[in-house]
Design a protein around this motif. Structure first.
Motif, PDB file in Angstrom:
ATOM      1  N   MET A  58      16.264  43.990  27.282  1.00  0.00           N
ATOM      2  CA  MET A  58      15.562  43.232  27.839  1.00  0.00           C
ATOM      3  C   MET A  58      16.644  42.374  29.080  1.00  0.00           C
ATOM      4  SD  MET A  58      13.419  41.543  28.377  1.00  0.00           S
ATOM      5  CE  MET A  58      11.574  41.378  26.868  1.00  0.00           C
ATOM      6  N   VAL A  59      18.038  41.824  27.959  1.00  0.00           N
ATOM      7  CA  VAL A  59      19.139  41.775  28.769  1.00  0.00           C
ATOM      8  C   VAL A  59      18.886  42.228  30.263  1.00  0.00           C
ATOM      9  CG1 VAL A  59      18.725  39.987  27.181  1.00  0.00           C
ATOM     10  CG2 VAL A  59      20.890  41.758  28.094  1.00  0.00           C
ATOM     11  N   LYS A  60      18.822  43.261  30.639  1.00  0.00           N
ATOM     12  CA  LYS A  60      19.221  44.194  31.347  1.00  0.00           C
ATOM     13  C   LYS A  60      18.132  44.407  32.604  1.00  0.00           C
ATOM     14  CE  LYS A  60      21.560  47.359  28.255  1.00  0.00           C
ATOM     15  NZ  LYS A  60      22.142  49.280  28.407  1.00  0.00           N
ATOM     16  N   LEU A  61      16.965  44.089  32.252  1.00  0.00           N
ATOM     17  CA  LEU A  61      15.783  44.297  33.221  1.00  0.00           C
ATOM     18  C   LEU A  61      15.914  43.594  34.249  1.00  0.00           C
ATOM     19  CD1 LEU A  61      11.967  44.654  30.680  1.00  0.00           C
ATOM     20  CD2 LEU A  61      14.217  46.728  31.933  1.00  0.00           C
ATOM     21  N   ALA A  62      15.188  43.488  35.431  1.00  0.00           N
ATOM     22  CA  ALA A  62      15.557  42.996  36.832  1.00  0.00           C
ATOM     23  C   ALA A  62      14.202  41.436  36.360  1.00  0.00           C
ATOM     24  CB  ALA A  62      14.984  43.532  37.688  1.00  0.00           C
ATOM     25  N   ASP A  63      13.603  41.982  35.635  1.00  0.00           N
ATOM     26  CA  ASP A  63      12.841  40.426  34.960  1.00  0.00           C
ATOM     27  C   ASP A  63      12.977  39.148  34.695  1.00  0.00           C
ATOM     28  OD1 ASP A  63      10.315  41.863  36.372  1.00  0.00           O
ATOM     29  OD2 ASP A  63       9.938  43.321  34.712  1.00  0.00           O
ATOM     30  N   TYR A  64      13.988  40.018  33.603  1.00  0.00           N
ATOM     31  CA  TYR A  64      14.981  39.227  32.953  1.00  0.00           C
ATOM     32  C   TYR A  64      16.072  38.397  33.895  1.00  0.00           C
ATOM     33  CZ  TYR A  64      17.353  36.956  28.585  1.00  0.00           C
ATOM     34  OH  TYR A  64      17.568  36.531  28.031  1.00  0.00           O
ATOM     35  N   CYS A 130       3.854  34.779  20.858  1.00  0.00           N
ATOM     36  CA  CYS A 130       2.752  35.533  19.705  1.00  0.00           C
ATOM     37  C   CYS A 130       1.707  36.346  20.588  1.00  0.00           C
ATOM     38  CB  CYS A 130       2.352  34.237  19.403  1.00  0.00           C
ATOM     39  SG  CYS A 130       3.437  33.365  17.998  1.00  0.00           S
ATOM     40  N   ARG A 131       1.202  35.761  21.665  1.00  0.00           N
ATOM     41  CA  ARG A 131       0.671  36.642  22.820  1.00  0.00           C
ATOM     42  C   ARG A 131       0.969  37.967  23.532  1.00  0.00           C
ATOM     43  NH1 ARG A 131      -2.791  32.279  25.903  1.00  0.00           N
ATOM     44  NH2 ARG A 131      -3.814  31.106  24.528  1.00  0.00           N
ATOM     45  N   LEU A 132       2.261  37.928  23.427  1.00  0.00           N
ATOM     46  CA  LEU A 132       2.623  39.318  23.971  1.00  0.00           C
ATOM     47  C   LEU A 132       2.779  40.063  22.795  1.00  0.00           C
ATOM     48  CD1 LEU A 132       5.521  37.955  26.294  1.00  0.00           C
ATOM     49  CD2 LEU A 132       4.047  38.696  26.778  1.00  0.00           C
ATOM     50  N   ARG A 164       3.476  39.898  33.683  1.00  0.00           N
ATOM     51  CA  ARG A 164       4.691  40.498  34.368  1.00  0.00           C
ATOM     52  C   ARG A 164       5.239  40.750  33.298  1.00  0.00           C
ATOM     53  NH1 ARG A 164       6.512  35.897  38.069  1.00  0.00           N
ATOM     54  NH2 ARG A 164       4.567  35.085  36.386  1.00  0.00           N
ATOM     55  N   LEU A 165       4.983  39.490  31.993  1.00  0.00           N
ATOM     56  CA  LEU A 165       6.254  39.412  30.754  1.00  0.00           C
ATOM     57  C   LEU A 165       5.893  40.617  29.857  1.00  0.00           C
ATOM     58  CD1 LEU A 165       6.565  35.486  30.366  1.00  0.00           C
ATOM     59  CD2 LEU A 165       7.849  37.487  31.988  1.00  0.00           C
ATOM     60  N   LEU A 166       4.159  40.675  29.825  1.00  0.00           N
ATOM     61  CA  LEU A 166       4.065  42.067  28.966  1.00  0.00           C
ATOM     62  C   LEU A 166       4.660  43.208  29.472  1.00  0.00           C
ATOM     63  CD1 LEU A 166       1.735  43.260  26.633  1.00  0.00           C
ATOM     64  CD2 LEU A 166       0.059  43.442  28.509  1.00  0.00           C
ATOM     65  N   ALA A 167       4.444  43.448  30.549  1.00  0.00           N
ATOM     66  CA  ALA A 167       5.434  44.674  31.120  1.00  0.00           C
ATOM     67  C   ALA A 167       6.483  45.150  30.873  1.00  0.00           C
ATOM     68  CB  ALA A 167       4.790  45.003  32.398  1.00  0.00           C
ATOM     69  N   ALA A 168       7.013  44.001  31.289  1.00  0.00           N
ATOM     70  CA  ALA A 168       8.475  43.914  30.503  1.00  0.00           C
ATOM     71  C   ALA A 168       8.824  43.340  29.178  1.00  0.00           C
ATOM     72  CB  ALA A 168       9.322  42.095  30.770  1.00  0.00           C
ATOM     73  N   TYR A 202      -1.444  39.515  38.456  1.00  0.00           N
ATOM     74  CA  TYR A 202       0.198  40.200  37.654  1.00  0.00           C
ATOM     75  C   TYR A 202       0.615  38.612  38.559  1.00  0.00           C
ATOM     76  CZ  TYR A 202       4.841  42.688  37.478  1.00  0.00           C
ATOM     77  OH  TYR A 202       6.103  43.288  36.969  1.00  0.00           O
ATOM     78  N   GLY A 203       0.752  37.836  37.342  1.00  0.00           N
ATOM     79  CA  GLY A 203       1.345  37.303  36.935  1.00  0.00           C
ATOM     80  C   GLY A 203       0.633  35.459  37.007  1.00  0.00           C
ATOM     81  N   GLN A 204      -0.830  36.116  37.337  1.00  0.00           N
ATOM     82  CA  GLN A 204      -1.847  34.775  37.421  1.00  0.00           C
ATOM     83  C   GLN A 204      -2.870  35.391  36.425  1.00  0.00           C
ATOM     84  OE1 GLN A 204      -0.470  35.930  40.772  1.00  0.00           O
ATOM     85  NE2 GLN A 204      -2.140  37.817  40.815  1.00  0.00           N
ATOM     86  N   PRO A 205      -4.236  34.424  35.944  1.00  0.00           N
ATOM     87  CA  PRO A 205      -5.022  35.229  36.298  1.00  0.00           C
ATOM     88  C   PRO A 205      -6.219  35.022  37.094  1.00  0.00           C
ATOM     89  CG  PRO A 205      -4.382  32.744  35.046  1.00  0.00           C
ATOM     90  CD  PRO A 205      -4.269  32.808  35.707  1.00  0.00           C
TER      91      PRO A 205
END
Length: 377
Positions: A58-64, A130-132, A164-168, A202-205
């Protein structure tokens, strides 16, 4: 354990987490060290080894790296706790030796909710985590499934969480393991991302023309987000939700003093039943009263805990069959305040029973109703 302690555990991008400190913060994770996993999907071994690998990825990801401080908090603790319930859901086939953990994602969301609530994590951060956890494996198969409508699914999920967070989380989860299909599943995760981008969520509803169209599309795959469906007029219903002693009765008396109230607790009082005694009779009484008001298309409040998703779904199914417009009001108090209130009030619900209810505690999500409001003490 408190919010300051937890925030200090979140590593900077590229840095390794202090796993000993994580175990001190969440002793329940010690059980992960002795929880086996199916070797076909987890060649790395036990759940704790996998959890550390996921956090490291996780900490290696560009999203993080590009995430805000709050988003890193969400991503790290979603990774740390994503398999928190595998120890309690492990099943080993006595004939084949195959290992499974059915329902660990759903159970994990509930267990993480209780842990983070007791630690005082703010509501928005806690629920994002929790939702993730609840759907952390969905990107593995959503696009490739022959039975799922992936487009409808990403629309619905976009109203519950940040895709975005779910995919990460899904990417870190898959990179943090040893399995033969890793490359193909990572491709599925990337396709999931691309679908969400194409569908503008992606990043918004995902935008909808109105709340009724959104609800019908989410529940029944009817219509299209950009074209309004006819909304038949039924009762306007306020559906309360929250643990006992969260303030529902006070809220209803203050905000809706003139509306009829359908209440499971009132039904028990009318029928002279104690907590846990003949709940079926009280439920039948409550439902029949609700049907009377729905047939008359009258506005009313349905005041109950509605924290069990199965029971809440039954109530919502009934309301929508009668074309009701539903506003869910969710109330919450802190762990300490809830215990204080419940101990001080005149109730047949003891503290032990209240604690047991936490294992069924599911917070409503925006996709469940025309409107969902969160009021956290």
């Amino acid at each position: 354990m408190n919010m300051k302690t937890l925030a200090a555990l979140v590593p900077l991008p590229g840095a390794q987490a202090d796993y000993q400190a994580c175990l001190l913060a969440f002793p329940v994770l010690e059980r992960a060290k002795t929880t086996p996993q199916e070797p076909r999907y987890h060649g790395e071994g036990d759940v704790w080894t996998h959890t550390m690998m996921v956090c490291d990825e996780m900490v290696k990801l560009a999203d993080y790296a590009s995430a805000s401080e709050e988003q890193r908090f969400i991503l790290f603790f979603a990774a740390l706790l994503h398999d928190v319930s595998k120890a309690d859901t492990t099943v080993i086939d006595p004939y084949t030796g195959h290992i499974g953990q059915p329902g660990h994602s759903k159970r994990g969301a509930v267990d993480a909710r209780v842990l983070l609530w007791r630690a005082g994590v703010p509501f928005a951060l806690r629920e994002a985590i929790c939702r993730l956890i609840k759907v952390h494996q969905v990107p593995f198969f959503a696009v490739s499934s022959a039975t799922l409508d992936a487009t409808r699914l990403v629309h619905k999920l976009s109203w519950e969480l940040d895709i975005r967070l779910l995919a990460a989380l899904a990417e870190a989860d898959m990179r943090g393991r040893i399995c033969a299909d890793q490359a193909s599943v990572l491709d599925n995760v990337e396709l999931f991302r691309e679908l969400a981008r194409e569908e503008q969520c992606y990043g918004q509803p995902r935008a909808y023309v109105d709340a009724h169209t959104r609800l019908e599309y989410a529940r029944h795959a009817k219509g299209h987000p950009d074209y309004p469906l006819y909304a038949p007029q039924g009762s306007k219903v306020v559906l309360m939700s929250g643990l006992p002693a969260s303030g529902k009765n006070t809220w209803v008396a203050r905000e809706y003093p003139t509306l009829p109230v359908v209440s499971f607790d009132d039904a028990k009082a009318t029928l002279k039943l104690r907590h846990g005694e003949n709940d079926g009779a009280a439920a039948h009484y409550t439902v029949e009263r609700a049907k009377e008001l729905l047939r008359a298309k009258a506005p009313f409040v349905w005041n109950a805990t509605n924290i069990n998703p199965e029971l809440r779904d039954k109530a919502l199914d009934l309301l929508y069959r009668y074309d009701a417009e539903v506003n869910i009001i969710y109330l919450e108090a802190s762990f300490k305040e809830l215990r204080r209130r419940n101990g001080a009030r005149d109730t047949t619900l003891n503290q032990a029973s209240l604690e047991r209810m936490l294992h069924r505690w599911d917070v409503p999500v925006p996709a469940e109703a025309h409107e969902v409001q969160y009021n956290v003490d």
